[in-house]
Design a protein around this motif. Structure first.
Motif, PDB file in Angstrom:
ATOM      1  N   LEU A 140       0.807  -1.216   0.000  1.00  0.00           N
ATOM      2  CA  LEU A 140       0.000   0.000   0.000  1.00  0.00           C
ATOM      3  C   LEU A 140       0.844   1.272   0.000  1.00  0.00           C
ATOM      4  CD1 LEU A 140      -2.975   0.831   0.063  1.00  0.00           C
ATOM      5  CD2 LEU A 140      -2.877   0.738   2.558  1.00  0.00           C
ATOM      6  N   ILE A 177      -6.055   2.466   2.057  1.00  0.00           N
ATOM      7  CA  ILE A 177      -6.851   1.756   1.053  1.00  0.00           C
ATOM      8  C   ILE A 177      -7.936   2.655   0.485  1.00  0.00           C
ATOM      9  CG2 ILE A 177      -8.502  -0.133   0.721  1.00  0.00           C
ATOM     10  CD1 ILE A 177      -6.877  -1.713   2.810  1.00  0.00           C
ATOM     11  N   ILE A 206     -11.445  -6.347   0.923  1.00  0.00           N
ATOM     12  CA  ILE A 206     -10.126  -5.702   0.951  1.00  0.00           C
ATOM     13  C   ILE A 206      -9.280  -6.164  -0.231  1.00  0.00           C
ATOM     14  CG2 ILE A 206      -7.953  -5.537   2.232  1.00  0.00           C
ATOM     15  CD1 ILE A 206     -10.144  -3.917   3.489  1.00  0.00           C
ATOM     16  N   TRP A 244     -10.255  -4.849  -3.653  1.00  0.00           N
ATOM     17  CA  TRP A 244      -9.708  -3.512  -3.890  1.00  0.00           C
ATOM     18  C   TRP A 244      -8.201  -3.520  -4.104  1.00  0.00           C
ATOM     19  CZ3 TRP A 244     -12.760  -0.308   0.316  1.00  0.00           C
ATOM     20  CH2 TRP A 244     -13.983   0.114  -0.242  1.00  0.00           C
ATOM     21  N   THR A 245      -7.480  -4.291  -3.294  1.00  0.00           N
ATOM     22  CA  THR A 245      -6.017  -4.209  -3.331  1.00  0.00           C
ATOM     23  C   THR A 245      -5.425  -5.067  -4.450  1.00  0.00           C
ATOM     24  OG1 THR A 245      -5.955  -5.879  -1.561  1.00  0.00           O
ATOM     25  CG2 THR A 245      -5.779  -3.568  -0.910  1.00  0.00           C
TER      26      THR A 245
END
Length: 391
Positions: free
Chosen positions: A61, A178, A302, A305-306
């Motif tokens: 991230l 995020i 999560i 998205w990542t």
């Protein structure tokens, strides 16, 4: 200058931000997952002060992603502003600061939290300041929002370090990072995906064109920003879940208006739509995790998205920008298509691993392997383009 090979490649790699940062970011993305899998399965210990999970999250991230954002913005801003690109020694300094951050986080246990945080946080601050300076000097104010989100990402990184030092785990900083990253994907994706799709359709397949940015898009972005802000502070509340569903529906409709189904003959364009599809998927999965916690793990949303939105979208932009800015045709060859397949597969299998704990080991290794292959293939295929002078 290009007659001297060493001078030629050094001049080339520092001529535009995308060259060093896309290459370094791709190498780091592959290595970090290899290390993470070894740590996760107990085969390796690393001298970081972070917990193994926080190290993994941070390096994806706030390690990988900022490198790609920097490469994209430092390449796009000259086009937006008409100003010369940041190149040569200033660009080299930025690259060295980014590399120093990766080393510092890896060695954060002996270095200590204050020194580690200072070294690591410096990169995003410098890039945000450099980008803001270029936009402000050009008077091109409409391009400040991406720079503003980059500054927010820098704050999220600082929060991550402070929170981890005080509590041994970072939740608020992780969600802040995020959320900011997804807003960046929504903002920049909403700018480039319809434009690139329109350009290809006009040239290759006349007919229905992507809807231009309008009030609907602005409304979806506003709802998404509000929802993500609420998710940062109240991730488990029903009101957050319903807003996540609303934002996800809006993002899905937004994507449908961009005519992705008409781009099947252009993998370079289609992959942008595939990558963006993980944005509404993440909203919906996170909402389901609140409303049906026994059935849908938070980690599913999560990773949508990542691994999905961030992973696939960044590789899509890295390949396109690398081709366009090195004078190559905007067309995805066989290896590039394989990169896209590996990236999308990595995201889908990683989400599947969350939902099928009985197969978790096999699925984690499969997802990790696909991710590593996608980025190693990028290095293999695009590394020469990034380090050699433009033809």
């Amino acid at each position: 200058m290009a007659s001297d090979g060493s001078i030629g490649w050094r001049t080339a790699v520092l001529s535009y931000g995308f060259r060093p940062f896309f290459l370094a970011g791709a190498i780091q993305a592959a290595l970090a997952i290899v290390v993470w899998l070894l740590v996760f399965f107990g085969d390796l210990q690393i001298p970081t002060g972070f917990s193994p999970l926080d190290w993994h999250v941070h390096e994806m991230l706030f390690g990988y992603l900022p490198a790609i954002i920097a490469g994209f913005l430092l390449t796009a801003i000259p086009n937006w502003t008409g100003r010369p690109p940041i190149r040569g020694l200033p660009l080299a300094v930025l690259v060295l600061v980014w590399l120093s951050g990766r080393v510092a986080v890896f060695l954060s246990q002996p270095l200590g939290p204050v020194l580690t945080g200072g070294i690591d946080c410096l990169f995003l601050v410098l890039v945000a300041a450099a980008a803001a300076r270029e936009v402000i000097l050009s008077g091109n104010w409409k391009n400040l929002p991406p720079v503003g989100l980059l500054a927010i990402l820098a704050v999220a990184n600082a929060i991550f370090h402070i929170e981890d030092d005080r509590f041994g785990v970072s939740e608020f900083g992780k969600r802040s990072g995020i959320a900011t990253a997804i807003l960046l994907v929504a903002l920049i994706g909403g700018r480039v995906i319809p434009a690139f799709t329109r350009n290809w359709l006009i040239r290759e397949k006349p007919g229905r064109l992507p809807a231009p940015f309008g009030r609907f898009d602005a409304g979806v972005l506003a709802v998404s920003a509000l929802t993500l802000a609420l998710w940062i502070v109240l991730p488990d509340q029903p009101v957050t879940a319903w807003l996540l569903l609303l934002a996800g529906a809006g993002q899905a409709v937004r994507l449908a208006r961009w005519c992705g189904g008409r781009t099947l003959r252009s993998p370079l364009t289609l992959v942008l739509h595939v990558g963006y599809a993980f944005v509404p998927a993440g909203f919906v999965l996170l909402a389901a995790a609140v409303l049906f916690p026994a059935d849908v793990p938070v980690s599913a949303g999560i990773h949508a998205w990542t691994a999905g939105a961030i992973g696939v979208m960044t590789l899509a932009m890295m390949t396109r920008v690398s081709l366009g800015h090195t004078g190559r045709a905007l067309s995805a060859g066989f290896v590039t298509c394989v990169i896209y397949v590996f990236a999308a597969a990595a995201a889908l299998v990683r989400i599947w691993a969350v939902a099928a704990p009985e197969w978790a080991t096999v699925l984690l290794l499969t997802a990790g392997g696909a991710w590593v292959m996608a980025f190693l293939l990028f290095v293999f295929e695009y590394g020469p383009l990034l380090v050699l002078p433009k033809d």
